[in-house]
Design a protein around this motif. Structure first.
Motif, PDB file in Angstrom:
ATOM      1  N   MET A 191      45.860  73.404  43.787  1.00 43.19           N
ATOM      2  CA  MET A 191      46.087  73.779  45.175  1.00 43.19           C
ATOM      3  C   MET A 191      45.435  72.778  46.118  1.00 43.19           C
ATOM      4  SD  MET A 191      47.860  76.517  44.607  1.00 43.19           S
ATOM      5  CE  MET A 191      48.079  77.124  46.282  1.00 43.19           C
ATOM      6  N   ASN A 192      46.045  72.604  47.263  1.00 42.50           N
ATOM      7  CA  ASN A 192      45.580  71.649  48.268  1.00 42.50           C
ATOM      8  C   ASN A 192      44.559  72.333  49.178  1.00 42.50           C
ATOM      9  OD1 ASN A 192      45.289  69.514  50.051  1.00 42.50           O
ATOM     10  ND2 ASN A 192      47.148  70.011  51.199  1.00 42.50           N
ATOM     11  N   THR A 193      43.317  72.358  48.724  1.00 39.47           N
ATOM     12  CA  THR A 193      42.247  72.947  49.526  1.00 39.47           C
ATOM     13  C   THR A 193      41.065  71.989  49.584  1.00 39.47           C
ATOM     14  OG1 THR A 193      41.105  74.034  47.702  1.00 39.47           O
ATOM     15  CG2 THR A 193      42.917  75.244  48.729  1.00 39.47           C
ATOM     16  N   ASP A 194      40.256  72.127  50.635  1.00 40.13           N
ATOM     17  CA  ASP A 194      39.047  71.320  50.757  1.00 40.13           C
ATOM     18  C   ASP A 194      38.069  71.609  49.637  1.00 40.13           C
ATOM     19  OD1 ASP A 194      39.999  70.132  53.032  1.00 40.13           O
ATOM     20  OD2 ASP A 194      38.956  71.489  54.403  1.00 40.13           O
ATOM     21  N   ILE A 195      38.095  72.828  49.119  1.00 36.08           N
ATOM     22  CA  ILE A 195      37.165  73.196  48.060  1.00 36.08           C
ATOM     23  C   ILE A 195      37.339  72.285  46.855  1.00 36.08           C
ATOM     24  CG2 ILE A 195      36.529  75.022  46.437  1.00 36.08           C
ATOM     25  CD1 ILE A 195      37.376  77.031  48.538  1.00 36.08           C
ATOM     26  N   GLY A 224      50.002  72.913  45.372  1.00 32.79           N
ATOM     27  CA  GLY A 224      50.476  74.026  46.173  1.00 32.79           C
ATOM     28  C   GLY A 224      49.699  74.127  47.472  1.00 32.79           C
ATOM     29  N   GLU A 225      50.330  74.665  48.485  1.00 33.76           N
ATOM     30  CA  GLU A 225      49.667  74.880  49.768  1.00 33.76           C
ATOM     31  C   GLU A 225      49.055  76.287  49.799  1.00 33.76           C
ATOM     32  OE1 GLU A 225      49.117  72.640  52.041  1.00 33.76           O
ATOM     33  OE2 GLU A 225      50.172  71.175  50.807  1.00 33.76           O
ATOM     34  N   LEU A 249      51.678  86.733  38.561  1.00 32.47           N
ATOM     35  CA  LEU A 249      52.656  85.939  39.300  1.00 32.47           C
ATOM     36  C   LEU A 249      52.125  84.511  39.405  1.00 32.47           C
ATOM     37  CD1 LEU A 249      55.186  85.538  40.968  1.00 32.47           C
ATOM     38  CD2 LEU A 249      53.991  86.522  42.938  1.00 32.47           C
ATOM     39  N   ALA A 250      52.758  83.595  38.675  1.00 34.51           N
ATOM     40  CA  ALA A 250      52.318  82.200  38.675  1.00 34.51           C
ATOM     41  C   ALA A 250      52.777  81.504  39.950  1.00 34.51           C
ATOM     42  CB  ALA A 250      52.879  81.473  37.458  1.00 34.51           C
ATOM     43  N   VAL A 251      51.838  80.834  40.598  1.00 37.42           N
ATOM     44  CA  VAL A 251      52.123  80.037  41.801  1.00 37.42           C
ATOM     45  C   VAL A 251      51.585  78.644  41.485  1.00 37.42           C
ATOM     46  CG1 VAL A 251      51.901  79.913  44.315  1.00 37.42           C
ATOM     47  CG2 VAL A 251      51.722  82.132  43.161  1.00 37.42           C
ATOM     48  N   ASP A 252      52.337  77.914  40.649  1.00 35.81           N
ATOM     49  CA  ASP A 252      51.765  76.722  40.014  1.00 35.81           C
ATOM     50  C   ASP A 252      52.744  75.565  39.862  1.00 35.81           C
ATOM     51  OD1 ASP A 252      53.488  77.642  38.070  1.00 35.81           O
ATOM     52  OD2 ASP A 252      51.950  77.968  36.545  1.00 35.81           O
ATOM     53  N   GLY A 253      53.840  75.598  40.604  1.00 33.23           N
ATOM     54  CA  GLY A 253      54.796  74.496  40.513  1.00 33.23           C
ATOM     55  C   GLY A 253      55.449  74.362  39.157  1.00 33.23           C
ATOM     56  N   GLY A 254      55.455  75.434  38.371  1.00 32.82           N
ATOM     57  CA  GLY A 254      56.120  75.432  37.073  1.00 32.82           C
ATOM     58  C   GLY A 254      55.237  75.066  35.905  1.00 32.82           C
ATOM     59  N   SER A 255      53.959  74.779  36.141  1.00 33.45           N
ATOM     60  CA  SER A 255      53.132  74.232  35.069  1.00 33.45           C
ATOM     61  C   SER A 255      52.832  75.225  33.952  1.00 33.45           C
ATOM     62  CB  SER A 255      51.822  73.675  35.635  1.00 33.45           C
ATOM     63  OG  SER A 255      51.066  74.678  36.268  1.00 33.45           O
ATOM     64  N   ALA A 256      52.937  76.520  34.209  1.00 38.79           N
ATOM     65  CA  ALA A 256      52.674  77.496  33.148  1.00 38.79           C
ATOM     66  C   ALA A 256      53.820  77.566  32.144  1.00 38.79           C
ATOM     67  CB  ALA A 256      52.441  78.877  33.753  1.00 38.79           C
TER      68      ALA A 256
END
Length: 263
Positions: A191-195, A224-225, A249-256
């Motif tokens: 994911m695109n986060t500063d963390i 991901g955003e 629910l995978a939110v991973d651009g298909g990587s799973a």
């Protein structure tokens, strides 16, 4: 449609939505999304300064509670503060977590315990503590990780803890289903986060390299955003998912599910 759009409906109007790890990154993005849809949002995080900054960014009714959810004493403090403000919870998005990226030879007991205390033990006992505040029809959403399924060097503690949390999601869903409380999990990939630029266990330069390896291994070839993860959380927390419990629910651009072949 992204939850960042201004014309979303008010699915959470007057609902009380708890977001742990809500002062930055995915937690903050989700707290903002709940607030935009009319919720009364309660964010919890360890750092008071970050909490204050996050509160200023959330437009709506927000309560900020500082606390360390890795300890039973910290959980007791947070729930006492929570109970002083609200008499029930409609949604709990349990997003607080630690990474502790260290390879086999560098891993130490303190790092391992800190990751599991936050990601597994603390999450379990927080659910136990807030259960009296949950009402019929309420929803819990856990935050998992693609690292639970995809073996990545350096993520022994993090990936193992998230795998444990996956099974914990199913068990808690089974226990609470008779009380009309749904329990599900979102599973973000990179994911695109500063963390991610200041990941626990990595300096910023190595963190960027780590993120780039994750990106290149993602079929969509991008991170991901936060708003995309928030959309998934809000769906699982809403009445639109009223017949879904114990799910991931995978939110991973298909990587799973597959790997993109080399170009």
């Amino acid at each position: 449609m992204s939850s960042s759009d201004g014309n979303r409906n008010q699915r959470f109007l007057s609902k009380v939505c708890l977001v742990t790890g809500g002062s930055r990154g995915l937690g903050l993005a989700t707290a903002q999304a709940f607030a935009r849809e009319g919720a009364r949002v309660i964010i919890v995080a360890r750092d008071q300064q970050q909490l204050s900054a996050a509160s200023a960014q959330i437009k709506g009714d927000v309560i900020a509670i500082p606390g360390d959810l890795a300890t039973l004493a910290g959980i007791k403090h947070v729930v006492a503060e929570l109970s002083a403000h609200v008499d029930h919870i409609d949604v709990a998005y349990l997003n607080a977590g630690r990474a502790g990226i260290k390879r086999l030879d560098a891993m130490d007991e303190e790092t391992w315990d800190r990751v599991f205390d936050t990601n597994v033990k603390g999450t379990f006992f927080l659910v136990q503590a807030i259960k009296p505040l949950l009402v019929p029809g309420s929803a819990i959403v856990f935050c998992g990780s693609a690292a639970a399924k995809n073996a990545t060097a350096g993520l022994a503690a993090y990936g193992s803890s998230k795998a444990a949390l996956e099974h914990l999601t199913r068990i808690i869903a089974a226990e609470l289903i008779t009380e009309d409380i749904r329990v599900n999990m979102v599973v973000p990939g990179g994911m695109n986060t500063d963390i991610a630029l200041h990941t626990d266990g990595l300096d910023p330069e190595n963190s960027r390299a780590f993120r780039e390896r994750i990106r290149l291994g993602t079929p969509m070839l991008r991170e991901g955003e936060p708003s995309e993860l928030a959309d998934a959380v809000l769906f699982l927390a809403s009445s639109e998912a009223s017949y879904i419990t114990g799910a991931q629910l995978a939110v991973d651009g298909g990587s799973a599910n597959f790997r993109r072949p080399p170009s």
